[in-house]
Design a protein around this motif. Structure first.
Motif, PDB file in Angstrom:
ATOM      1  N   TYR A  92       4.716   3.913   4.888  1.00 14.32           N
ATOM      2  CA  TYR A  92       5.516   2.769   5.783  1.00 14.32           C
ATOM      3  C   TYR A  92       5.704   3.607   7.310  1.00 14.32           C
ATOM      4  O   TYR A  92       6.705   3.974   7.386  1.00 14.32           O
ATOM      5  N   ASN A  93       4.826   3.865   7.944  1.00 16.63           N
ATOM      6  CA  ASN A  93       5.435   4.477   9.335  1.00 16.63           C
ATOM      7  C   ASN A  93       5.148   3.307  10.267  1.00 16.63           C
ATOM      8  O   ASN A  93       4.989   2.113   9.736  1.00 16.63           O
ATOM      9  N   PRO A 100       9.673  -4.532   3.551  1.00 17.65           N
ATOM     10  CA  PRO A 100      10.258  -5.463   4.244  1.00 17.65           C
ATOM     11  C   PRO A 100      11.320  -4.830   4.598  1.00 17.65           C
ATOM     12  O   PRO A 100      12.007  -4.169   4.383  1.00 17.65           O
ATOM     13  N   TRP A 101      12.136  -5.988   5.743  1.00 15.02           N
ATOM     14  CA  TRP A 101      13.184  -5.284   6.093  1.00 15.02           C
ATOM     15  C   TRP A 101      13.548  -3.494   7.147  1.00 15.02           C
ATOM     16  O   TRP A 101      14.767  -3.445   6.524  1.00 15.02           O
ATOM     17  N   GLN A 102      12.283  -2.944   6.902  1.00 15.72           N
ATOM     18  CA  GLN A 102      12.088  -2.269   7.781  1.00 15.72           C
ATOM     19  C   GLN A 102      12.533  -1.962   8.972  1.00 15.72           C
ATOM     20  O   GLN A 102      13.343  -1.089   8.848  1.00 15.72           O
ATOM     21  N   PRO A 151       7.942  -7.817  11.808  1.00 16.57           N
ATOM     22  CA  PRO A 151       6.021  -7.493  11.946  1.00 16.57           C
ATOM     23  C   PRO A 151       5.820  -9.327  11.759  1.00 16.57           C
ATOM     24  O   PRO A 151       4.481  -8.818  11.657  1.00 16.57           O
ATOM     25  N   PHE A 152       6.393  -9.405   9.871  1.00 16.18           N
ATOM     26  CA  PHE A 152       5.486 -10.973   9.702  1.00 16.18           C
ATOM     27  C   PHE A 152       5.630 -12.049  10.235  1.00 16.18           C
ATOM     28  O   PHE A 152       5.171 -12.471  11.271  1.00 16.18           O
TER      29      PHE A 152
END
Length: 273
Positions: free
Chosen positions: A33-34, A42-44, A216-217
């Motif tokens: 997850y970069n 989620p919520w990164q 991002p979603f």
């Protein structure tokens, strides 16, 4: 090299020990997850800044992009702790000769997930008092921006239950409204007070949409229908401008073709179809 000798510990210090599984999971997560590869958890990026990159599109493109996730749109990127969100902001003026086609497309837009629908304008009730205006004068610093320390201690501030990164984002966007030439009027102290109090009294349903927005979603949406001679109030325009800066998709359906948003916001920020 010399340094001050630290005091010898007088009691046991509490520490937390990472397990091997936790270390391995963290290492794998950092690889998978970069920011560049488009695979996000989620919520990164909830602690990142956000910046709208409003797309200039044809009407047909608008229909195609309306339900696309942020990360799937042209211009999406994550750089320097900032998520760049390709959002949509447009006014749909007039109707087709075939009214059925118009209503079918309107219903399709309206039925999208996470859409807040406004059936008429003006839509914002003035919920702040003259006393609120008086006390809000103390919430600005010498540069005319929000004094964050004073705001967080103020009785006017009701967002302390929100996640800290979201609170910071909201305050930053209020300051952006003071700086940007988005309004078709001067940004004096009185209008800054109106901006601040309008957003602090934001409708709970809109606030919930903001909380649900994982950058991002799926992008939250504001859909407005205006079919008469009424115009947006100052408070309406403040909320529209604020949600635009928060990355919302915004559509204003105006079957009459009358002016409305043009009287309040600079036309460089939105398309007219």
């Amino acid at each position: 090299k010399k340094s001050v000798l630290k005091e010898f510990p007088k009691s046991e210090v509490l520490v937390r020990q990472e397990t091997e599984a936790f270390k391995a999971s963290k290492e794998i997560s950092n690889i998978i997850y970069n920011e560049q590869d488009g695979l996000y958890k989620p919520w990164q990026f909830e602690a990142y800044n956000i910046q709208p990159i409003t797309l200039k599109t044809t009407y047909d493109e608008l229909k195609l992009l309306w339900n696309e996730e942020s990360r799937m749109r042209s211009g999406f990127k994550i750089e320097n702790n900032t998520v760049y969100i390709p959002n949509l902001f447009a006014k749909i003026s007039g109707i087709y000769k075939d009214k059925n086609q118009y209503w079918n497309e309107f219903i399709e837009f309206k039925s999208s997930e996470n859409t807040f629908f406004i059936p008429s304008i003006p839509f914002t009730d003035k919920t702040y008092s003259n006393a609120d205006l008086y006390f809000s004068r103390n919430l600005f610093n010498n540069e005319g921006l929000i004094d964050k320390s004073n705001l967080l201690k103020s009785n006017l501030y009701k967002f302390s239950y929100l996640k800290t990164p979201l609170q910071n984002t909201i305050i930053n966007k209020i300051n952006n409204l003071f700086r940007l030439p988005i309004f078709n009027r001067p940004i004096d102290l009185e209008f800054k007070q109106k901006i601040l109090l309008t957003i602090l009294k934001l409708d709970k349903k809109l606030l919930n949409l903001i909380q649900l927005f994982d950058y991002p979603f799926k992008i939250p949406k504001l859909l407005i229908y205006d079919n008469n001679e009424n115009i947006f109030s100052d408070e309406d325009s403040i909320i529209i401008a604020f949600l635009y800066l928060m990355g919302f998709d915004i559509l204003i359906f105006t079957p009459t073709g009358y002016n409305n948003i043009e009287q309040k916001l600079s036309d460089q920020y939105y398309d007219i179809h």
